[in-house]
Design an enzyme around this catalytic site. Structure first.
Site, PDB file in Angstrom:
ATOM      1  N   GLU A  91      47.414  45.358  43.750  1.00 38.20           N
ATOM      2  CA  GLU A  91      46.450  45.127  42.955  1.00 38.20           C
ATOM      3  C   GLU A  91      47.079  43.905  41.455  1.00 38.20           C
ATOM      4  O   GLU A  91      46.317  44.696  39.846  1.00 38.20           O
ATOM      5  CB  GLU A  91      45.178  45.618  42.850  1.00 38.20           C
ATOM      6  N   GLU A  98      42.415  46.301  51.302  1.00 42.22           N
ATOM      7  CA  GLU A  98      41.481  47.251  51.064  1.00 42.22           C
ATOM      8  C   GLU A  98      39.834  46.700  51.561  1.00 42.22           C
ATOM      9  O   GLU A  98      39.862  45.611  50.838  1.00 42.22           O
ATOM     10  CB  GLU A  98      41.078  47.972  49.662  1.00 42.22           C
TER      11      GLU A  98
END
Length: 305
Positions: free
Chosen positions: A133, A241
């Site tokens: 991320e 995710e």
């Protein structure tokens, strides 16, 4: 679909205590967890860890103790026939400093990956996820850093699959609006064995900070633009995710999302649920079993395994 599994988190815990103390600030997943999820027909484990623990000062040799912990997990899980995604869970930072800043260069990031690649290039079941991320980083800076890391990996002779995230927390829902749909077309891989990793939660702001899902169809809706981008550009995607809280709306939303990914397996290569691991306790999304009792969300995934 090639990869279906879970992030086994806890080795990245203790962000405020870096590098921290093993067993106090953080821990690693266990062999019993590997056995449990392999028994549920999962075949991939995403292993989040902290760059600062493996390489405690920039340009230093890797910590022998930390490397041994990663080695132990990789050896056991891949020995069971599963894949392991190595995930430096650092948000494009090292001790809080952005890659590409005066404190941490793109070349140092590439060097980190060169060393890690040399360690695991002989195991075809190890997957290299460049970074968890990236956010609040310039798109061009991140693109150049990612390409430098990919080139360093391939220079070691590694043919392993590489997962490449975009900026803006690599959200699928914002892939176009964040500019990833343009900038990430600049990724180059001499081995031509990579996929774009995106994350997608189903709460109001896509953060995963709530166990409330927007609707029963939000799972697929937030993947459509990214999926179309993959198809248009002949690329591959990996859902690194996703999750939903233990309620009926989220149950339907998760099924909707996974069915959509399955239906578009021409471009989607796999997924990992967020999360399980030994230190999650009562976390809203954990599928860590409670003794001999499965978590509710585990049964949702079973239909897709």
């Amino acid at each position: 679909m090639a990869y279906k599994g879970v992030s086994l988190a806890s080795a990245e815990f203790g962000e405020s205590s870096l590098p921290g103390t093993y067993g106090s600030n953080y821990t690693y997943p266990t062999t019993a967890e590997v056995d449990y999820f392999v028994g549920k027909k999962m075949n991939v484990f995403r292993l989040p860890f902290r760059w600062e623990r493996l390489q405690q000062s920039i340009d230093a040799s890797f910590s022998a103790d930390e490397l041994a912990r990663i080695d132990s997990f990789v050896t056991y899980a891949t020995g069971k026939g599963a894949y392991v995604v190595l995930d430096p869970h650092n948000y494009a930072r090292y001790y809080g400093n952005l890659i590409g800043s005066s404190s941490i260069s793109q070349a140092q990031f590439a060097s980190f990956w060169s060393t890690l690649s040399n360690r695991y290039k002989g195991n075809s079941k190890v997957i290299f996820a460049l970074m968890n991320e990236p956010h609040d980083i310039d798109a061009t800076v991140w693109l150049n850093a990612a390409n430098a890391a990919i080139a360093a990996i391939r220079k070691t002779g590694a043919n392993n699959l590489i997962l490449v995230p975009g900026i803006a927390w690599t959200g699928a829902h914002s892939w176009v609006s964040s500019g990833n749909s343009t900038s990430m077309l600049g990724i180059t891989d001499s081995g031509n064995n990579y996929a774009y990793e995106v994350h997608q939660y189903m709460d109001g702001d896509s953060s995963g900070n709530s166990d409330t899902c927007v609707s029963t169809t939000i799972g697929s809706e937030r993947l459509v633009a990214f999926t179309n981008w993959l198809k248009t550009n002949s690329k591959r995607g990996f859902l690194g995710e996703f999750a939903g809280g233990n309620n009926a709306t989220c149950q339907a939303a998760v099924a909707n999302q996974l069915q959509y990914v399955t239906d578009n397996s021409s471009v989607w290569i796999g997924w990992t649920w967020w999360a399980a691991g030994p230190w999650w306790g009562s976390y809203r999304f954990t599928i860590e079993p409670s003794g001999s009792t499965d978590q509710a969300q585990m049964s949702w995934l079973a239909a897709f395994l």
